[in-house]
Design a protein around this motif. Structure first.
Motif, PDB file in Angstrom:
ATOM      1  N   ARG A   1       1.456  22.196  50.692  1.00 45.84           N
ATOM      2  CA  ARG A   1       0.778  22.971  51.725  1.00 45.84           C
ATOM      3  C   ARG A   1       1.006  24.461  51.472  1.00 45.84           C
ATOM      4  O   ARG A   1       2.024  24.849  50.931  1.00 45.84           O
ATOM      5  CB  ARG A   1       1.298  22.618  53.120  1.00 45.84           C
ATOM      6  N   ASP A   2       0.057  25.258  51.890  1.00 46.63           N
ATOM      7  CA  ASP A   2       0.189  26.702  51.738  1.00 46.63           C
ATOM      8  C   ASP A   2       0.930  27.257  52.956  1.00 46.63           C
ATOM      9  O   ASP A   2       0.344  27.859  53.854  1.00 46.63           O
ATOM     10  CB  ASP A   2      -1.197  27.337  51.615  1.00 46.63           C
ATOM     11  N   ILE A   3       2.243  27.029  52.971  1.00 48.14           N
ATOM     12  CA  ILE A   3       3.085  27.445  54.096  1.00 48.14           C
ATOM     13  C   ILE A   3       3.443  28.922  53.961  1.00 48.14           C
ATOM     14  O   ILE A   3       3.857  29.377  52.900  1.00 48.14           O
ATOM     15  CB  ILE A   3       4.367  26.593  54.154  1.00 48.14           C
ATOM     16  N   ASN A   4       3.288  29.673  55.051  1.00 42.67           N
ATOM     17  CA  ASN A   4       3.606  31.099  55.037  1.00 42.67           C
ATOM     18  C   ASN A   4       4.949  31.425  55.671  1.00 42.67           C
ATOM     19  O   ASN A   4       5.498  32.512  55.448  1.00 42.67           O
ATOM     20  CB  ASN A   4       2.525  31.884  55.781  1.00 42.67           C
ATOM     21  N   MET A   5       5.480  30.494  56.487  1.00 43.54           N
ATOM     22  CA  MET A   5       6.720  30.758  57.196  1.00 43.54           C
ATOM     23  C   MET A   5       7.322  29.434  57.641  1.00 43.54           C
ATOM     24  O   MET A   5       6.608  28.453  57.849  1.00 43.54           O
ATOM     25  CB  MET A   5       6.464  31.645  58.414  1.00 43.54           C
ATOM     26  N   VAL A   6       8.655  29.405  57.784  1.00 46.58           N
ATOM     27  CA  VAL A   6       9.345  28.196  58.240  1.00 46.58           C
ATOM     28  C   VAL A   6      10.268  28.544  59.406  1.00 46.58           C
ATOM     29  O   VAL A   6      10.985  29.542  59.362  1.00 46.58           O
ATOM     30  CB  VAL A   6      10.171  27.557  57.109  1.00 46.58           C
ATOM     31  N   ILE A   7      10.210  27.718  60.445  1.00 44.83           N
ATOM     32  CA  ILE A   7      11.185  27.777  61.540  1.00 44.83           C
ATOM     33  C   ILE A   7      11.907  26.440  61.515  1.00 44.83           C
ATOM     34  O   ILE A   7      11.280  25.390  61.666  1.00 44.83           O
ATOM     35  CB  ILE A   7      10.503  27.983  62.910  1.00 44.83           C
ATOM     36  N   THR A   8      13.225  26.444  61.300  1.00 43.35           N
ATOM     37  CA  THR A   8      13.956  25.188  61.162  1.00 43.35           C
ATOM     38  C   THR A   8      15.210  25.166  62.019  1.00 43.35           C
ATOM     39  O   THR A   8      15.857  26.196  62.232  1.00 43.35           O
ATOM     40  CB  THR A   8      14.334  24.931  59.695  1.00 43.35           C
ATOM     41  N   ASP A   9      15.525  23.976  62.509  1.00 38.26           N
ATOM     42  CA  ASP A   9      16.787  23.771  63.214  1.00 38.26           C
ATOM     43  C   ASP A   9      17.908  23.720  62.192  1.00 38.26           C
ATOM     44  O   ASP A   9      17.690  23.418  61.010  1.00 38.26           O
ATOM     45  CB  ASP A   9      16.708  22.459  64.009  1.00 38.26           C
ATOM     46  N   LEU A  10      19.118  24.017  62.620  1.00 44.53           N
ATOM     47  CA  LEU A  10      20.277  23.934  61.725  1.00 44.53           C
ATOM     48  C   LEU A  10      20.868  22.527  61.717  1.00 44.53           C
ATOM     49  O   LEU A  10      21.065  21.926  60.661  1.00 44.53           O
ATOM     50  CB  LEU A  10      21.351  24.938  62.151  1.00 44.53           C
ATOM     51  N   ASN A  11      21.145  21.988  62.890  1.00 41.04           N
ATOM     52  CA  ASN A  11      21.853  20.709  62.990  1.00 41.04           C
ATOM     53  C   ASN A  11      20.857  19.558  63.098  1.00 41.04           C
ATOM     54  O   ASN A  11      20.323  19.289  64.164  1.00 41.04           O
ATOM     55  CB  ASN A  11      22.779  20.729  64.209  1.00 41.04           C
TER      56      ASN A  11
ATOM     57  N   PRO B   1      10.634  31.020  47.278  1.00 36.82           N
ATOM     58  CA  PRO B   1      11.567  32.071  47.706  1.00 36.82           C
ATOM     59  C   PRO B   1      10.919  33.173  48.530  1.00 36.82           C
ATOM     60  O   PRO B   1      11.610  33.912  49.232  1.00 36.82           O
ATOM     61  CB  PRO B   1      12.117  32.619  46.382  1.00 36.82           C
ATOM     62  N   GLU B   2       9.599  33.287  48.472  1.00 38.67           N
ATOM     63  CA  GLU B   2       8.921  34.348  49.212  1.00 38.67           C
ATOM     64  C   GLU B   2       8.691  34.000  50.674  1.00 38.67           C
ATOM     65  O   GLU B   2       8.314  34.879  51.475  1.00 38.67           O
ATOM     66  CB  GLU B   2       7.571  34.671  48.546  1.00 38.67           C
ATOM     67  N   VAL B   3       8.912  32.738  51.063  1.00 37.59           N
ATOM     68  CA  VAL B   3       8.623  32.295  52.432  1.00 37.59           C
ATOM     69  C   VAL B   3       9.781  32.662  53.368  1.00 37.59           C
ATOM     70  O   VAL B   3      10.918  32.247  53.133  1.00 37.59           O
ATOM     71  CB  VAL B   3       8.383  30.775  52.471  1.00 37.59           C
ATOM     72  N   PRO B   4       9.533  33.423  54.435  1.00 41.41           N
ATOM     73  CA  PRO B   4      10.606  33.760  55.378  1.00 41.41           C
ATOM     74  C   PRO B   4      10.994  32.552  56.219  1.00 41.41           C
ATOM     75  O   PRO B   4      10.152  31.730  56.571  1.00 41.41           O
ATOM     76  CB  PRO B   4       9.989  34.867  56.242  1.00 41.41           C
ATOM     77  N   VAL B   5      12.288  32.443  56.540  1.00 39.41           N
ATOM     78  CA  VAL B   5      12.814  31.308  57.296  1.00 39.41           C
ATOM     79  C   VAL B   5      13.595  31.804  58.507  1.00 39.41           C
ATOM     80  O   VAL B   5      14.491  32.639  58.379  1.00 39.41           O
ATOM     81  CB  VAL B   5      13.740  30.436  56.430  1.00 39.41           C
ATOM     82  N   ILE B   6      13.231  31.301  59.685  1.00 44.34           N
ATOM     83  CA  ILE B   6      13.990  31.543  60.911  1.00 44.34           C
ATOM     84  C   ILE B   6      14.762  30.268  61.225  1.00 44.34           C
ATOM     85  O   ILE B   6      14.177  29.185  61.260  1.00 44.34           O
ATOM     86  CB  ILE B   6      13.070  31.899  62.093  1.00 44.34           C
ATOM     87  N   MET B   7      16.061  30.378  61.432  1.00 46.60           N
ATOM     88  CA  MET B   7      16.894  29.203  61.684  1.00 46.60           C
ATOM     89  C   MET B   7      17.355  29.191  63.142  1.00 46.60           C
ATOM     90  O   MET B   7      17.854  30.180  63.660  1.00 46.60           O
ATOM     91  CB  MET B   7      18.105  29.184  60.749  1.00 46.60           C
TER      92      MET B   7
END
Length: 235
Positions: free
Chosen positions: A54-64, A82-88
């Motif tokens: 998929r052409d993903i531009n950003m990721v929001i992920t849970d930690l646990n 590596p270019e995709v920003p990630v919010i955890m």
């Protein structure tokens, strides 16, 4: 101008990863009206499918999360996109996990419950940061990113750990028929496939799973598309 601004976020696809469906549904309800496309994922072991296909531009992920936590997800994203920003996000984090996430290049590390205004602000900040760059600059960034990756980047599945080989069975490894590796089981050894890089004419063994990791059905399906006849493990 206002019409143009409203249209801009529709170009952005956000992968929301959390083992709690109510969290991913909340992110959908929150961000979809703003024009973002939110792809929910409640099984973090399937992140490879989303990142690779998929052409993903950003990721929001849970930690646990069970089976694969947010730090493992972050490592996979950093090695493959590596270019995709990630919010955890986390309901209960530790200083060690925050430090590790920072080392892996997480964009933000936020505590639950989710602050509506804060998450919206961060999504706009990171997911839309390059949309206003001139095309010339975007192409330059893309070219530099590709220049740092091997020519066979499109074949990458999970981890960028490679061993140069001659094409024959490497010393210290044995072949295992691919059909004998059953999805849904924990693999008690490091698991490799062999690739060929046309750019430098070399064969590589690439590790796909670490010892005692779960071999998921999603990874099996991806590998099946390659029509593999064998995989490799340490003798």
């Amino acid at each position: 101008m206002a019409e143009k601004d409203r249209a801009t976020p529709t170009q952005i696809k956000i992968l929301a990863i959390d083992d709690e469906p109510q969290i991913t549904r909340y992110l959908q309800r929150l961000l979809t009206p703003l024009g973002f496309e939110v792809v929910p994922l409640n099984d973090s072991t399937k992140v490879e499918e989303q990142i690779l296909y998929r052409d993903i531009n950003m990721v929001i992920t849970d930690l646990n999360m069970p089976n694969r936590n947010g730090l493992e997800v972050l490592r996979i994203i950093r090695l493959n996109r590596p270019e995709v920003p990630v919010i955890m996000l986390t309901g209960y984090g530790t200083i060690d996990s925050a430090v590790e996430a920072s080392k892996l290049g997480v964009a933000e590390f936020l505590a639950k419950p989710i602050d509506k205004e804060r998450i919206v602000s961060l999504v706009k900040k990171y997911a839309m940061s390059d949309l206003h760059l001139p095309d010339r600059v975007k192409n330059m960034i893309k070219s530099r990113t590709l220049a740092t990756k091997p020519a066979h980047e499109q074949e990458k599945i999970v981890l960028k750990e490679e061993i140069v080989t001659s094409g024959s069975i490497p010393e210290g490894f044995v072949e295992v028929p691919f059909e004998n590796v059953v999805p849904g089981e924990t693999i008690p050894f490091n698991f490799y496939i062999q690739l060929f890089n046309k750019a430098d004419g070399q064969h590589y063994l690439r590790r796909l799973l670490k010892k005692d990791s779960m071999y998921t059905a999603s990874l099996h399906n991806i590998l099946s598309q390659r029509r593999l006849s064998r995989v490799y493990i340490h003798e």
